[in-house]
Write an enzyme that holds these catalytic residues in place. Sequence first.
Site, PDB file in Angstrom:
ATOM      1  CD  GLU B 158      -2.931   0.895  -0.126  1.00 12.43           C
ATOM      2  OE1 GLU B 158      -3.180   1.965  -0.599  1.00 12.43           O
ATOM      3  OE2 GLU B 158      -3.064  -0.135  -0.688  1.00 12.43           O
ATOM      4  CB  SER B 244      18.712  -6.500  -9.406  1.00 15.95           C
ATOM      5  OG  SER B 244      18.537  -5.489  -8.269  1.00 15.95           O
ATOM      6  CG  HIS B 373       7.276 -10.060 -10.937  1.00 15.11           C
ATOM      7  ND1 HIS B 373       8.097 -11.128 -10.726  1.00 15.11           N
ATOM      8  CD2 HIS B 373       8.294  -8.966 -11.355  1.00 15.11           C
ATOM      9  CE1 HIS B 373       9.472 -10.827 -10.843  1.00 15.11           C
ATOM     10  NE2 HIS B 373       9.511  -9.372 -10.990  1.00 15.11           N
ATOM     11  CB  SER B 374       7.611  -6.254  -8.854  1.00 15.24           C
ATOM     12  OG  SER B 374       7.252  -5.642 -10.272  1.00 15.24           O
TER      13      SER B 374
HETATM   14  C1  LIG Z   1      19.682 -11.592 -15.445  1.00 11.88           C
HETATM   15  C2  LIG Z   1      18.161 -10.948 -15.194  1.00 11.88           C
HETATM   16  N1  LIG Z   1      17.447 -11.120 -16.435  1.00 11.88           N
HETATM   17  C3  LIG Z   1      16.109 -10.764 -16.110  1.00 11.88           C
HETATM   18  C4  LIG Z   1      15.622 -10.137 -15.160  1.00 11.88           C
HETATM   19  C5  LIG Z   1      14.353  -9.598 -14.958  1.00 11.88           C
HETATM   20  N2  LIG Z   1      13.474 -10.377 -13.935  1.00 11.88           N
HETATM   21  C6  LIG Z   1      13.425 -10.016 -12.727  1.00 11.88           C
HETATM   22  S1  LIG Z   1      12.667 -11.127 -11.862  1.00 11.88           S
HETATM   23  C7  LIG Z   1      12.350 -11.904 -13.053  1.00 11.88           C
HETATM   24  C8  LIG Z   1      11.581 -13.410 -13.062  1.00 11.88           C
HETATM   25  C9  LIG Z   1      12.003 -14.392 -12.325  1.00 11.88           C
HETATM   26  O1  LIG Z   1      11.146 -15.422 -12.079  1.00 11.88           O
HETATM   27  P1  LIG Z   1      11.462 -16.467 -10.889  1.00 11.88           P
HETATM   28  O2  LIG Z   1      13.013 -16.510 -10.847  1.00 11.88           O
HETATM   29  O3  LIG Z   1      10.500 -17.506 -11.274  1.00 11.88           O
HETATM   30  O4  LIG Z   1      10.976 -15.817  -9.397  1.00 11.88           O
HETATM   31  P2  LIG Z   1       9.730 -15.255  -9.050  1.00 11.88           P
HETATM   32  O5  LIG Z   1       9.560 -13.770  -9.297  1.00 11.88           O
HETATM   33  O6  LIG Z   1       8.540 -15.943  -9.678  1.00 11.88           O
HETATM   34  O7  LIG Z   1       9.773 -15.386  -7.555  1.00 11.88           O
HETATM   35  C10 LIG Z   1      12.859 -11.618 -14.165  1.00 11.88           C
HETATM   36  C11 LIG Z   1      12.818 -12.171 -15.747  1.00 11.88           C
HETATM   37  C12 LIG Z   1      16.504 -10.122 -14.097  1.00 11.88           C
HETATM   38  N3  LIG Z   1      16.483  -9.355 -12.916  1.00 11.88           N
HETATM   39  N4  LIG Z   1      17.771 -10.383 -14.165  1.00 11.88           N
END
Ligand SMILES: Cc1ncc(C[n+]2csc(CCOP(=O)(O)OP(=O)(O)O)c2C)c(N)n1
Lengths: 343, 518
Positions: B158, B244, B373-374
């Site tokens: 929030e 990140s 996701h965020s």
């Molecule tokens: C190297 C890299 N590629 C892409 C991203 C963008 N990104 C951030 S979170 C995410 C998804 C990750 O999914 P998952 O590992 O399944 O974790 P969840 O979010 O489902 O917990 C992506 C593609 C990143 N942070 N770092």
Amino acid sequence: MTVREALNSALDEEMSADHKVFLMGEEVGEYQGAYKISKGLLEKYGPERVLDTPITEAGFTGIGVGAAYYGLRPVVEFMTFNFSMQVLSGQQSCFAIDHIINSAAKSNYMSAGQISVPIVFRGPNGAAAGVGAQHSQCYAAWYASCPGLKVLSPYSSEDARGLLKAAIRDPDPVVFLENELLYGESFPVSDEALDSSFCLPIGKAKIEREGKDVTITAFSKMVGYALKAAEILSKEGINAEVINLRSIRPLDRSTINASVRKTNRLVTVEEGFPQHGVGAEICTSVIEESFGYLDAPVERVAGADVPMPYAANLERLAVPQVEDIVRAAKRACYRSVPMAAAA
Amino acid sequence: MAIWLLARSRTIIQRLPKMMPCFGVLYHSSSSFHYSASPSSSFLMSHGPRRLTSGTTPFFFFFSRPESTKAHTQLEQLYTSEDDDDQAIDFPGGKVAYTCEMRFISESAEKRVPCYRVLDDNGELVSHSNHVQVSKEMGVKMYTNMVTLQIMDSVFYELQRQGRISFYVTSMGEEAVNIASAAALSAHDVILPQYREPGVLLWRGFTLEDFANQLMGNKADFGKGRQMPIHYGSNSLNYFTVSSPIATQLPQAAGVAYSLKMDAKNACAVTYFGDGSTSEGDFHAALNFAAVMEAPVIFFCRNNGWAISTPVQEQFRSDGIVVKGQGYGIRGIRVDGNDALAVYSAVHTAREMAITESRPILIEALTYRAGHHSTSDDSTKYRPIHEIEYWKMTRNPVNRFKKWVEKNGWWEDKDEVELRSSVKKQLLEAIRVAEKTEKPSVEEIFNDVYDQLPSNLEEQERLLRQAIHNHPEDYPSDVPSRRHFPPISVPEEYAEDIFSVSSNCSPSANGWRERDSY
Ligand SMILES: Cc1ncc(C[n+]2csc(CCOP(=O)(O)OP(=O)(O)O)c2C)c(N)n1
């Protein structure tokens, strides 16, 4: 037309003109790209030409390079988080940098011209806002230091259209550095630039604003800052010439030097780190070719020489602001000559 | 030329209806995951305690590994049943039997690897369940932490919506994964997180104030305002700072584990990651290295079905993650990530094996990212609302565990009311204070780039201060300053020239080369 629309239309037109052009990357299809740059393309060209990939940057970059070896023209998008939050392109392209530097950039040379690599690596680059060190970095100088690559960085919608089309048509690998904060910005676009045959030359800078007192070079988002600074400077009687580099490699040395020979003063602006940066290269070029014309030391405005902090107050201090450009230009203009004599 | 690379055969139109059954309807179908109330968890018993390797696990009477996957049995058959016994090749790694049959190993087992659980959706112990005992104190602490995490998520989310922080990620739906796994570890175990495991930090004693300070990036933040929100970290709690780029923590965890092993520590490394992260090369390198180096590390995969908008079927074609362990010679288990007791038991046991046998263990927890996701994402754009609702309600891990603690007589309604109101109050107060706390001071831009502040950064800092001093109107007002540099003082008439000269000498240009004196 927004920069987003410009990029989207350029992709669309090039895909329709050449069936060998295809787009791949994380979430480019179904999701239409983290920034909606690929909006509508999956529907129009189908999943064979708009490929969603697993999260394996090194993998799909290598696959793209392989496809380019074999005659296709891939456009590889490095994604970001959704909507307007995080810039990951640089970070992701770093995961894939081996393929970009050691394969894409060198194969034509190593194969004695037998294997060309007509591929485009594109996505947002540089600092966004509030996303910290790993999401805020400018890779222009990194890629621009590598022979075999071409590095473009658009500012306006016309740049975005013309340069992306040029990149896709180009026989060499091109790193195409966009800026997240510009995607939503609108710029007027000429009829000529709207034509599907429109294309900009790679390696040519654009004089965005003519002036006679000081030359300011910039690329991407910093062009807008430089123009704002020029506006402020004009109120104080300083007439700045703003050069939009458009192409970082090859660098348009002749346009830059011609301008400096006219204004006798130079301010370079970039978001990246100062050491071995784009400004450093421009400065060297001017020292080498136009030293005698300089009436003041070159001023470099760059990001702070530290990883990007997150806290808003510190972040604000770590990236160039319009005021920094204004003051640098003033310093360049008000200085006595020659500098060394003052020591 | 046809583009066959990675080509997906379906269009969006075909795909959406296909995606829907992936999680939401699962529970009605018997074709894929078996989450429903069938008592299939007795698989542990029915297959008996066979062992894959000679390494045994003497420390838990309840322990028996669910190693009897179909893939395993198939492989065994393939190599043993009809082999030409006296014909074998001695090959590095052990004898390999010859066979005259040309048979390709199947790309997948007939049945998916089953999922270990202890509690059913109603919080009842499933019959024959074997699990590690949880005391009342532990059970209540686990539950209160899960609730705290829930409240934290809704309040901080929030806060972001109100624009008071730039970014947030919730762990909604993964509370059991977070808290139960943390509860099963020792404080000496070193955590290398992804970003959806703040519950582990909470469990270890990171306070609500600590969380709030990090999100606000104020001067009380352990990270000194350097990292974006949710990139928590704590040296004293053995929790590495969130990074990140995804999956980078995985090979690093193998490295940390190797170092723990060298030091003969009674501890392991534990690294968390999502299903999407397993596509990165780092995942594969990590597993391989950990196996070869016999590193005591637990690879904990939160398979929550989605990586932003990418569903698992678009991410890999294997039976999830757990089967990948075998490819690298790593023992693994698939566990119901929404069953706190199952997660607790699996991690507890994995930890013992990792440390006493000095080996990596792979855990795949089946769960669901119940939130977006965020804060930059709207997941209703790519997944059906009923799927989200199903996981939020029917399969809610917190509710399930609550039923169990209630049935044990450990928890009552009045405890619930008290807990929720006190956590909320404490949280709001933490936010109020964090928001008012000063931002990090100017020197924090420069500190820690290196161990010692080098002269070029010292110079930059001096110039920055000078610029702020000369042009306060150009700078934010909330930049406190602690380090004291004497201002450069020069006679008025020389000022311009001296500044110019020093700028010529300075190798480090930057945005605030302030030598002007007007
Ligand atoms: C190297 C890299 N590629 C892409 C991203 C963008 N990104 C951030 S979170 C995410 C998804 C990750 O999914 P998952 O590992 O399944 O974790 P969840 O979010 O489902 O917990 C992506 C593609 C990143 N942070 N770092």
